[in-house]
Design an enzyme around this catalytic site. Structure first.
Site, PDB file in Angstrom:
ATOM      1  N   SER A   1      -7.986  -2.111   3.104  1.00 37.07           N
ATOM      2  CA  SER A   1      -6.430  -2.171   3.049  1.00 37.07           C
ATOM      3  C   SER A   1      -5.783  -1.281   1.920  1.00 37.07           C
ATOM      4  O   SER A   1      -5.669  -1.695   0.684  1.00 37.07           O
ATOM      5  CB  SER A   1      -6.179  -3.663   2.713  1.00 37.07           C
ATOM      6  OG  SER A   1      -4.854  -3.578   2.522  1.00 37.07           O
TER       7      SER A   1
ATOM      8  N   SER B   1      -6.266  -2.742   7.705  1.00 31.84           N
ATOM      9  CA  SER B   1      -4.801  -3.002   7.926  1.00 31.84           C
ATOM     10  C   SER B   1      -4.062  -2.017   7.212  1.00 31.84           C
ATOM     11  O   SER B   1      -4.347  -1.498   5.897  1.00 31.84           O
ATOM     12  CB  SER B   1      -4.621  -4.371   7.463  1.00 31.84           C
ATOM     13  OG  SER B   1      -3.221  -4.802   7.553  1.00 31.84           O
ATOM     14  N   GLY B   2      -2.773  -1.710   7.497  1.00 30.36           N
ATOM     15  CA  GLY B   2      -1.796  -0.992   6.836  1.00 30.36           C
ATOM     16  C   GLY B   2      -1.365  -2.071   5.718  1.00 30.36           C
ATOM     17  O   GLY B   2      -0.433  -1.408   4.858  1.00 30.36           O
ATOM     18  N   ASP B   3      -1.551  -3.111   5.898  1.00 29.50           N
ATOM     19  CA  ASP B   3      -0.838  -4.305   5.009  1.00 29.50           C
ATOM     20  C   ASP B   3      -1.942  -5.088   4.533  1.00 29.50           C
ATOM     21  O   ASP B   3      -3.190  -4.915   4.394  1.00 29.50           O
ATOM     22  CB  ASP B   3       0.315  -5.045   5.813  1.00 29.50           C
ATOM     23  CG  ASP B   3       1.403  -5.544   4.815  1.00 29.50           C
ATOM     24  OD1 ASP B   3       1.186  -6.037   3.747  1.00 29.50           O
ATOM     25  OD2 ASP B   3       2.677  -5.601   5.257  1.00 29.50           O
ATOM     26  N   ASP B   4      -1.505  -6.535   4.144  1.00 28.91           N
ATOM     27  CA  ASP B   4      -2.758  -7.363   3.615  1.00 28.91           C
ATOM     28  C   ASP B   4      -3.542  -7.731   4.938  1.00 28.91           C
ATOM     29  O   ASP B   4      -3.193  -8.012   5.995  1.00 28.91           O
ATOM     30  CB  ASP B   4      -2.135  -8.633   2.963  1.00 28.91           C
ATOM     31  CG  ASP B   4      -0.687  -8.387   1.782  1.00 28.91           C
ATOM     32  OD1 ASP B   4      -1.255  -7.571   1.092  1.00 28.91           O
ATOM     33  OD2 ASP B   4       0.114  -9.236   1.932  1.00 28.91           O
TER      34      ASP B   4
END
Ligand SMILES: *[C@@H]1O[C@H](CO)[C@@H](O)[C@H](O)[C@H]1NC(C)=O
Ligand SMILES: *[C@@H]1O[C@H](CO)[C@@H](O)[C@H](O)[C@H]1NC(C)=O
Ligand SMILES: *[C@@H]1O[C@H](CO)[C@@H](O)[C@H](O)[C@H]1NC(C)=O
Ligand SMILES: *[C@@H]1O[C@H](CO)[C@@H](O)[C@H](O)[C@H]1NC(C)=O
Length: 399
Positions: free
Chosen positions: A207, A173-176
């Site tokens: 991540s 993911s680019g986030d959590d």
């Protein structure tokens, strides 16, 4: 009570399209796991779905789920996504429903922004932020892959959820990878619905810019009794991170984490009491979150930048932090031959703690003074949660 089972058997890319075409929809026997075997079943192709990687299936998913919602009170329904690449925008799941994604099926997220319409905000947010969700949820054998440079692509968001089980899943993911939430400032405090009894086991995450598991920052309904174990992460920014701020109110408490294995991580332990970010000016700056009884043990991490950056809130320290049996190998940068350059470089401290309290035991490198050595084995509950003991039935259906 509504129960959603997001099934199973997903994860492998369907590389062999010839094999995909061989899926005999009219004769194939589908074996699946569910809380209850579903009385009704349908295949996405019944609703015009095309698994060619190009045709949009948003309408097919919506039509299938609308059709199957009619039988939810009559034994529930199974929707089979056969082998193929199924391009789609967002769609909602329903109760008494199993979404079965064949192991050679891949859901491809549409790149059209219009395929993701705004939904009404939850009352616990006051304004739009995340998708609605609550209900007992089981997520197993799920792979979610987002480009690591895509913003706001959290993998899984349990939000005001009681009894959630996440097992054997993998998120890039680019986030959590997992973000645990429960409402935002005054709206979340008023709504008052916590996320609690969350059990995560055998979870792998990549991540680079966010956390493996984030608790918050929107936690104004409270977060309590989270158990996470056998967590693996590669190339990630932080492990299990607490994010909160004055104005959030509520609590993050009774958090138990063990058996972490990280390779290349910026912060093994990271807590932030000054996360900021408010829905509007109506929040109460005196609504301070209570962060207490946070336990970590049995951690190995290599290629680490900072071991612990733990910042509570002034006048509202994070307490009851326990960290035991941790080995973190801090990356040593090759020294420049230029001594002047070396002298100028800021020394990175492996630990930096402010406004926190707790204990540590057998932690290397040695923690900050606010976590004195106490020869403890940090707690992990010996009991099981109701959601842990839910046994899935093995079901089969000819579709
Ligand atoms: C949708 O459900 C109805 C029963 O309510 C059924 O008769 C119909 O065939 C279904 N539609 C499709 C495309 O399967
Ligand atoms: C310490 O943690 C490691 C995992 O990093 C584990 O293999 C080992 O068994 C733990 N030691 C004890 C005494 O629990
Ligand atoms: C160690 O981490 C850095 C990023 O902090 C990364 O660039 C490097 O490739 C990693 N080294 C190894 C051996 O994984
Ligand atoms: C340690 O953390 C505090 C609070 O976040 C911050 O103000 C301070 O600059 C940090 N110290 C170092 C050496 O990074």
């Amino acid at each position: 009570m509504g129960k959603i089972l997001i099934c199973l058997a997903l994860g492998l890319l369907c590389l062999d399209l010839a094999e995909c075409r061989n899926f005999k929809i009219d004769t194939e026997k589908v074996e699946y796991s569910a809380i209850n075997c579903r009385k009704h079943s349908a295949v996405l192709t019944d609703f015009g779905g095309k698994g060619d990687g190009k045709t949009s299936n948003t309408d097919a998913f919506k039509a299938a789920i609308a059709n199957l919602s009619k039988v939810s009170s009559d034994g529930g329904a199974l929707l089979v996504v056969p082998p193929g690449k199924w391009l789609t925008g967002s769609f909602d799941l329903i109760s008494y429903f199993t979404l079965y994604i064949h192991k050679d099926a891949v859901l491809l997220a549409s790149q059209e922004e219009s395929d993701y319409p705004l939904i009404d905000p939850l009352p616990s947010y006051g304004r739009g932020r995340d998708a609605a969700g609550k209900r007992d949820v089981i997520i197993e054998y799920l792979t979610i892959i987002a480009p690591v440079d895509s913003p706001n692509t959290d993998g899984i968001n349990p939000d005001s959820c009681t009894n959630t089980r996440i097992r054997d899943s993998f998120v890039v993911s680019g986030d959590d990878c997992i973000a645990v939430k429960s409402g935002w400032d005054e709206y979340g405090i008023k709504f008052g619905k916590p996320t609690q009894h969350l059990s995560i086991k055998r979870f792998t995450c990549i991540s680079p810019d966010s956390a493996v598991i984030a608790l918050g920052s929107e936690m104004s309904g409270g977060i309590q009794d989270v158990r996470a174990e056998e967590i693996y992460a590669l190339n990630s920014q932080s492990g299990v991170r607490i994010k909160t701020a004055p104005g959030r109110g509520a609590y993050v408490k009774d958090i138990y984490v063990r058996n972490l294995n990280f390779d290349t991580i910026k912060y093994v332990f990271w807590m932030t009491g000054a996360y900021g970010s408010h829905p509007d000016d109506g929040y109460d700056p005196n609504a301070l979150p209570q962060v207490t009884n946070i336990n970590f043990k049995d951690v190995f991490a290599k290629n680490v930048t900072y071991v612990g950056d733990l910042s509570g809130i002034q006048g509202d320290p994070f307490t009851g932090i326990c960290i035991s049996n941790v080995t973190a190998e801090v990356a040593t940068k090759k020294k420049s031959v230029n001594l002047y350059e070396n002298a100028k470089k800021k020394v990175k401290l492996p630990w930096n703690c402010t406004d926190i309290g707790g204990v540590s035991s057998r932690v290397s490198p040695t923690p900050c003074d606010l976590l004195p050595e106490k020869q403890v084995d940090c707690a992990f509950p010996g009991d099981t949660l109701p959601i842990d003991t839910v046994v899935l039935k093995t079901c089969s259906v000819g579709v």
